[in-house]
Write an enzyme that holds these catalytic residues in place. Sequence first.
Site, PDB file in Angstrom:
ATOM      1  N   GLY A 299     -60.507  -0.367  97.213  1.00  0.00           N
ATOM      2  CA  GLY A 299     -59.710  -0.680  98.393  1.00  0.00           C
ATOM      3  C   GLY A 299     -60.007  -2.103  98.853  1.00  0.00           C
TER       4      GLY A 299
ATOM      5  N   PHE B 298     -65.586  -0.503 103.156  1.00  0.00           N
ATOM      6  CA  PHE B 298     -64.524   0.094 102.359  1.00  0.00           C
ATOM      7  C   PHE B 298     -65.166   0.777 101.157  1.00  0.00           C
ATOM      8  CE2 PHE B 298     -59.737  -0.789 102.201  1.00  0.00           C
ATOM      9  CZ  PHE B 298     -59.568  -0.517 103.540  1.00  0.00           C
TER      10      PHE B 298
ATOM     11  N   ARG C 282     -62.087   5.406  95.279  1.00  0.00           N
ATOM     12  CA  ARG C 282     -60.956   6.309  95.506  1.00  0.00           C
ATOM     13  C   ARG C 282     -60.795   7.378  94.425  1.00  0.00           C
ATOM     14  NH1 ARG C 282     -56.675   1.746  97.621  1.00  0.00           N
ATOM     15  NH2 ARG C 282     -57.718   1.513  99.615  1.00  0.00           N
TER      16      ARG C 282
ATOM     17  N   ALA D 247     -47.777 -11.707  96.653  1.00  0.00           N
ATOM     18  CA  ALA D 247     -47.985 -12.465  95.417  1.00  0.00           C
ATOM     19  C   ALA D 247     -46.884 -13.510  95.227  1.00  0.00           C
ATOM     20  CB  ALA D 247     -48.025 -11.517  94.220  1.00  0.00           C
TER      21      ALA D 247
ATOM     22  N   GLY E 242     -55.569  -1.568 105.570  1.00  0.00           N
ATOM     23  CA  GLY E 242     -57.019  -1.700 105.765  1.00  0.00           C
ATOM     24  C   GLY E 242     -57.580  -3.091 105.725  1.00  0.00           C
TER      25      GLY E 242
ATOM     26  N   SER F 226     -35.361 -11.877  96.288  1.00  0.00           N
ATOM     27  CA  SER F 226     -35.925 -10.577  96.661  1.00  0.00           C
ATOM     28  C   SER F 226     -34.809  -9.578  96.930  1.00  0.00           C
ATOM     29  CB  SER F 226     -36.785 -10.722  97.922  1.00  0.00           C
ATOM     30  OG  SER F 226     -37.188  -9.449  98.377  1.00  0.00           O
TER      31      SER F 226
ATOM     32  N   ARG G  21     -58.987   0.764  91.069  1.00  0.00           N
ATOM     33  CA  ARG G  21     -59.088  -0.391  91.986  1.00  0.00           C
ATOM     34  C   ARG G  21     -59.897  -0.021  93.225  1.00  0.00           C
ATOM     35  NH1 ARG G  21     -56.410  -1.948  96.721  1.00  0.00           N
ATOM     36  NH2 ARG G  21     -54.668  -0.481  96.584  1.00  0.00           N
TER      37      ARG G  21
ATOM     38  N   LEU H 240     -49.565   6.623 104.022  1.00  0.00           N
ATOM     39  CA  LEU H 240     -50.988   6.330 103.850  1.00  0.00           C
ATOM     40  C   LEU H 240     -51.776   6.447 105.152  1.00  0.00           C
ATOM     41  CD1 LEU H 240     -52.998   5.292 101.659  1.00  0.00           C
ATOM     42  CD2 LEU H 240     -52.842   3.102 102.834  1.00  0.00           C
TER      43      LEU H 240
ATOM     44  N   SER I  87     -40.813  -6.477 102.242  1.00  0.00           N
ATOM     45  CA  SER I  87     -41.521  -6.217 100.981  1.00  0.00           C
ATOM     46  C   SER I  87     -42.652  -5.246 101.269  1.00  0.00           C
ATOM     47  CB  SER I  87     -42.110  -7.518 100.426  1.00  0.00           C
ATOM     48  OG  SER I  87     -41.077  -8.446 100.195  1.00  0.00           O
ATOM     49  N   HIS I  88     -43.066  -4.516 100.250  1.00  0.00           N
ATOM     50  CA  HIS I  88     -44.001  -3.439 100.539  1.00  0.00           C
ATOM     51  C   HIS I  88     -45.376  -3.914 101.000  1.00  0.00           C
ATOM     52  CE1 HIS I  88     -45.032   0.600 100.890  1.00  0.00           C
ATOM     53  NE2 HIS I  88     -46.067   0.498 100.088  1.00  0.00           N
TER      54      HIS I  88
ATOM     55  N   ALA J 156     -32.693  -8.655  90.592  1.00  0.00           N
ATOM     56  CA  ALA J 156     -32.811  -9.199  89.225  1.00  0.00           C
ATOM     57  C   ALA J 156     -32.564  -8.060  88.239  1.00  0.00           C
ATOM     58  CB  ALA J 156     -34.196  -9.788  89.023  1.00  0.00           C
TER      59      ALA J 156
ATOM     60  N   HIS K 248     -50.714   5.949  94.801  1.00  0.00           N
ATOM     61  CA  HIS K 248     -50.850   4.841  95.737  1.00  0.00           C
ATOM     62  C   HIS K 248     -50.700   3.480  95.078  1.00  0.00           C
ATOM     63  CE1 HIS K 248     -52.201   2.652  99.223  1.00  0.00           C
ATOM     64  NE2 HIS K 248     -53.208   2.114  98.555  1.00  0.00           N
TER      65      HIS K 248
ATOM     66  N   GLN L 160     -53.549   4.943  90.429  1.00  0.00           N
ATOM     67  CA  GLN L 160     -54.468   5.322  91.510  1.00  0.00           C
ATOM     68  C   GLN L 160     -53.854   6.364  92.433  1.00  0.00           C
ATOM     69  OE1 GLN L 160     -56.008   2.434  94.779  1.00  0.00           O
ATOM     70  NE2 GLN L 160     -57.700   3.026  93.452  1.00  0.00           N
TER      71      GLN L 160
ATOM     72  N   GLU M 142     -57.989   3.795 104.063  1.00  0.00           N
ATOM     73  CA  GLU M 142     -59.425   3.966 103.829  1.00  0.00           C
ATOM     74  C   GLU M 142     -60.218   3.394 105.010  1.00  0.00           C
ATOM     75  OE1 GLU M 142     -60.474   3.612  99.686  1.00  0.00           O
ATOM     76  OE2 GLU M 142     -61.885   2.048 100.263  1.00  0.00           O
TER      77      GLU M 142
ATOM     78  N   HIS N 101     -54.505   7.865  95.997  1.00  0.00           N
ATOM     79  CA  HIS N 101     -55.302   7.595  97.199  1.00  0.00           C
ATOM     80  C   HIS N 101     -55.750   8.928  97.781  1.00  0.00           C
ATOM     81  CE1 HIS N 101     -56.521   6.078 101.100  1.00  0.00           C
ATOM     82  NE2 HIS N 101     -56.352   4.846 100.665  1.00  0.00           N
TER      83      HIS N 101
HETATM   84  C1  LIG Z   1     -49.326   1.954 102.244  1.00  0.00           C
HETATM   85  C2  LIG Z   1     -50.141   0.958 101.489  1.00  0.00           C
HETATM   86  C3  LIG Z   1     -51.237   0.359 102.082  1.00  0.00           C
HETATM   87  C4  LIG Z   1     -51.994  -0.567 101.381  1.00  0.00           C
HETATM   88  N1  LIG Z   1     -53.093  -1.137 101.986  1.00  0.00           N
HETATM   89  C5  LIG Z   1     -53.803  -2.057 101.293  1.00  0.00           C
HETATM   90  C6  LIG Z   1     -54.933  -2.704 101.900  1.00  0.00           C
HETATM   91  O1  LIG Z   1     -55.263  -2.466 103.055  1.00  0.00           O
HETATM   92  N2  LIG Z   1     -55.630  -3.604 101.163  1.00  0.00           N
HETATM   93  C7  LIG Z   1     -55.292  -3.913  99.872  1.00  0.00           C
HETATM   94  O2  LIG Z   1     -55.973  -4.725  99.257  1.00  0.00           O
HETATM   95  N3  LIG Z   1     -54.229  -3.322  99.289  1.00  0.00           N
HETATM   96  C8  LIG Z   1     -53.468  -2.427  99.968  1.00  0.00           C
HETATM   97  N4  LIG Z   1     -52.390  -1.844  99.363  1.00  0.00           N
HETATM   98  C9  LIG Z   1     -51.920  -2.372  98.087  1.00  0.00           C
HETATM   99  C10 LIG Z   1     -51.217  -3.704  98.323  1.00  0.00           C
HETATM  100  O3  LIG Z   1     -50.635  -3.725  99.593  1.00  0.00           O
HETATM  101  C11 LIG Z   1     -50.120  -3.970  97.295  1.00  0.00           C
HETATM  102  O4  LIG Z   1     -50.631  -3.777  96.005  1.00  0.00           O
HETATM  103  C12 LIG Z   1     -49.609  -5.402  97.406  1.00  0.00           C
HETATM  104  O5  LIG Z   1     -49.242  -5.701  98.739  1.00  0.00           O
HETATM  105  C13 LIG Z   1     -48.442  -5.650  96.479  1.00  0.00           C
HETATM  106  O6  LIG Z   1     -47.958  -6.946  96.715  1.00  0.00           O
HETATM  107  P1  LIG Z   1     -46.951  -7.625  95.707  1.00  0.00           P
HETATM  108  O7  LIG Z   1     -46.682  -8.985  96.229  1.00  0.00           O
HETATM  109  O8  LIG Z   1     -47.444  -7.510  94.322  1.00  0.00           O
HETATM  110  O9  LIG Z   1     -45.620  -6.710  95.790  1.00  0.00           O
HETATM  111  P2  LIG Z   1     -44.698  -6.248  97.013  1.00  0.00           P
HETATM  112  O10 LIG Z   1     -45.226  -6.597  98.331  1.00  0.00           O
HETATM  113  O11 LIG Z   1     -44.385  -4.818  96.735  1.00  0.00           O
HETATM  114  O12 LIG Z   1     -43.393  -7.110  96.810  1.00  0.00           O
HETATM  115  C14 LIG Z   1     -42.499  -6.915  95.740  1.00  0.00           C
HETATM  116  C15 LIG Z   1     -41.323  -7.845  95.931  1.00  0.00           C
HETATM  117  O13 LIG Z   1     -40.510  -7.819  94.769  1.00  0.00           O
HETATM  118  C16 LIG Z   1     -39.157  -7.688  95.139  1.00  0.00           C
HETATM  119  N5  LIG Z   1     -38.458  -7.064  93.999  1.00  0.00           N
HETATM  120  C17 LIG Z   1     -38.843  -5.985  93.283  1.00  0.00           C
HETATM  121  N6  LIG Z   1     -37.983  -5.763  92.274  1.00  0.00           N
HETATM  122  C18 LIG Z   1     -37.030  -6.719  92.359  1.00  0.00           C
HETATM  123  C19 LIG Z   1     -35.868  -7.016  91.607  1.00  0.00           C
HETATM  124  N7  LIG Z   1     -35.516  -6.320  90.542  1.00  0.00           N
HETATM  125  N8  LIG Z   1     -35.096  -8.058  92.007  1.00  0.00           N
HETATM  126  C20 LIG Z   1     -35.418  -8.809  93.095  1.00  0.00           C
HETATM  127  N9  LIG Z   1     -36.531  -8.572  93.840  1.00  0.00           N
HETATM  128  C21 LIG Z   1     -37.325  -7.546  93.469  1.00  0.00           C
HETATM  129  C22 LIG Z   1     -39.182  -6.885  96.412  1.00  0.00           C
HETATM  130  O14 LIG Z   1     -38.010  -7.076  97.167  1.00  0.00           O
HETATM  131  C23 LIG Z   1     -40.417  -7.487  97.095  1.00  0.00           C
HETATM  132  O15 LIG Z   1     -40.069  -8.680  97.771  1.00  0.00           O
HETATM  133  C24 LIG Z   1     -51.640  -0.899 100.063  1.00  0.00           C
HETATM  134  C25 LIG Z   1     -50.552  -0.287  99.453  1.00  0.00           C
HETATM  135  C26 LIG Z   1     -49.818   0.651 100.148  1.00  0.00           C
HETATM  136  C27 LIG Z   1     -48.691   1.336  99.446  1.00  0.00           C
END
Ligand SMILES: Cc1cc2nc3c(=O)[nH]c(=O)nc-3n(C[C@H](O)[C@H](O)[C@H](O)COP(=O)(O)OP(=O)(O)OC[C@H]3O[C@@H](n4cnc5c(N)ncnc54)[C@H](O)[C@@H]3O)c2cc1C
Length: 566
Positions: free
Chosen positions: A378, A117, A276, A14, A46, A32, A376, A242, A39-40, A157, A341, A230, A245, A232
């Site tokens: 998948g 899915f 889910r 995002a 999937g 970050s 949500r 994980l 990042s996660h 932050a 999840h 959610q 799915e 999973h």
């Molecule tokens: C194991 C797993 C598998 C998944 N598979 C799928 C899939 O196949 N399809 C799907 O649609 N969804 C999937 N999801 C869900 C999806 O991946 C996540 O919801 C999505 O990637 C989140 O993206 P994001 O950019 O919001 O946050 P993130 O990718 O989590 O990024 C958060 C960022 O914020 C930064 N940050 C956080 N707090 C601070 C702070 N205080 N100061 C500075 N930086 C900070 C972190 O360093 C990081 O860069 C999955 C989730 C998991 C856990």
Amino acid sequence: MIEYDVLVIGAGLAGLRAAVGIPPHYNTVVMSKVHPVRSHSIAAQGGMNAALANVEGSKDDTIEKHTFDTIKGSDYLADQPAVKVMCEQAPQMVYELEHWGCPWSRLENGRIAQRPFGGAGYPRCCYAADRSGHMVLHTLYEKALELGIKVYEEWLALSLAVDNGRIHGVVAMDMATGRLETFAAKAVVLATGGYGRVFSRTSNAMINTGSGVALAYEAGVPIEDMEFIQFHPTTLYGTNILISEGARGEGGYLLNNRGERFMEKYAPSAMELAPRDIVARSIQTEINEDRGFNDEYVHLDLRHLGREKILERLPGIREIAVDFAGIDPIDELIPIQPGQHYSMGGIDTDINGATQVKGLYAAGECACVSVHGSNRLGGNSMLDTIVFGKMAGETIPGFLASGAGEPSVQVIDSEQKKQEEKIKEIISRKRTHETVGTILSEMQEAMFNNCGVFREKNTLQEACDKIKELKERYYRVGIQDTSSLRYNPGLFNILELKGMLELAELIVAGAIPREESRGSHWRTDFPVRDDKKWLKHTMAVYSPEGPAFSYTDVEITDYEPKERKY
Ligand SMILES: Cc1cc2nc3c(=O)[nH]c(=O)nc-3n(C[C@H](O)[C@H](O)[C@H](O)COP(=O)(O)OP(=O)(O)OC[C@H]3O[C@@H](n4cnc5c(N)ncnc54)[C@H](O)[C@@H]3O)c2cc1C
């Protein structure tokens, strides 16, 4: 003080999608707490949904069907205009990523491959083997590098400088030195991801503490629908890593201790590919009624897919099972159990990512637009991050051009002083037997056991009381090592723990009054959805005594709520 036009906090899908969309004549920076590709989002396996209708069996798929499946999957709590926007933009977003270099898996005819899915009527999920997040995140990071976007890596932050309904900047810590710095910005985007680590059994990484949501909450921004968490269906027993799915999308079965494909009882048509919330409850019911193994898990069977398909489509899943459970799914059954999840709730935004604070935007898992409602589907989260990251990035230039005004140095300085005082107080605490570890694990257990797949008034109240107790004990936690603030994880953990306790309170305090069962929020004492009273979003606003709740209407424009059947 460091000054920028736009500060994006978060370098996951995002945050990066928002940053690359802001025209280069604006001074944009990303911050970050970890390197962007740690990042996660990197863990997403999937894939990402879009009604491309590329695959045999999906020729009749349309944007309208994707929209309807998402709304039905949300148990009718999603705001329908927002879902429409997300699904309309999905095909364009998949192609845009492709043009930027994302190596989507392909069909024989060269088109982008799609797999089935949960909760989707057609194979709609575009994927890159079972490493979709990895591929998309690298694609966006490369785009950010190409555009020369600066990233402050390993900066945490700590607070938002908000005054008189507008954002002025952010106070952050350079984790390498422990130094506090202020960032003045006309616009700030929160893209800080989810908060799975509030629960004990979770597929989320250690960094998913939800600090961005906590920052917004403490700054007075309304937080939406936090009770919807959610679980999973298939996380690996023992570690809760994980098992995508996609494994069931490729044809995997769920089996109980009698060898039965038990989903036949719960979702006779969709079977393992029901949404889910339904599959997680079915598995937990099998376990609770002695049809699981060791009262802990059931089996996922991939053996019939064959070696070749497993190696081609699910290589990461195989590696996880081999490395973390010593089980090779080509020949053996995988023990799985439901685990936290995803977080459907978050910072309340409109479809452009705007919050109720002028200049403050949010996108991705930390935000609640709301497109997922109470459950949500998948493949819709990667999509949500990309679409609404882009929308925020496209909206901010208009806000800047229409006279955002200069941030107030006074407001930012005063916020910095508050943070300095806070850190001084933490460092000065005498060490007691209370540690971050004990408080964290007691919170996580209380949340999973009492605010989990099944909930009821008494257990929710127990969790609520526990969180209140932990919030008091928090002030007795000291840092183990005060000799240096250079990469001092003890300090980072104490700072983030405070926000995690606030979020835990929001989740459980929001779940108690919602006396119905909807999507992921299943009340054994109120097992029926109640549209008369509860077709509503929960809004929480910070007060020193605890969250103040109010409720807003769900935007229903095209599809009247019906009973969900799969
Ligand atoms: C194991 C797993 C598998 C998944 N598979 C799928 C899939 O196949 N399809 C799907 O649609 N969804 C999937 N999801 C869900 C999806 O991946 C996540 O919801 C999505 O990637 C989140 O993206 P994001 O950019 O919001 O946050 P993130 O990718 O989590 O990024 C958060 C960022 O914020 C930064 N940050 C956080 N707090 C601070 C702070 N205080 N100061 C500075 N930086 C900070 C972190 O360093 C990081 O860069 C999955 C989730 C998991 C856990």
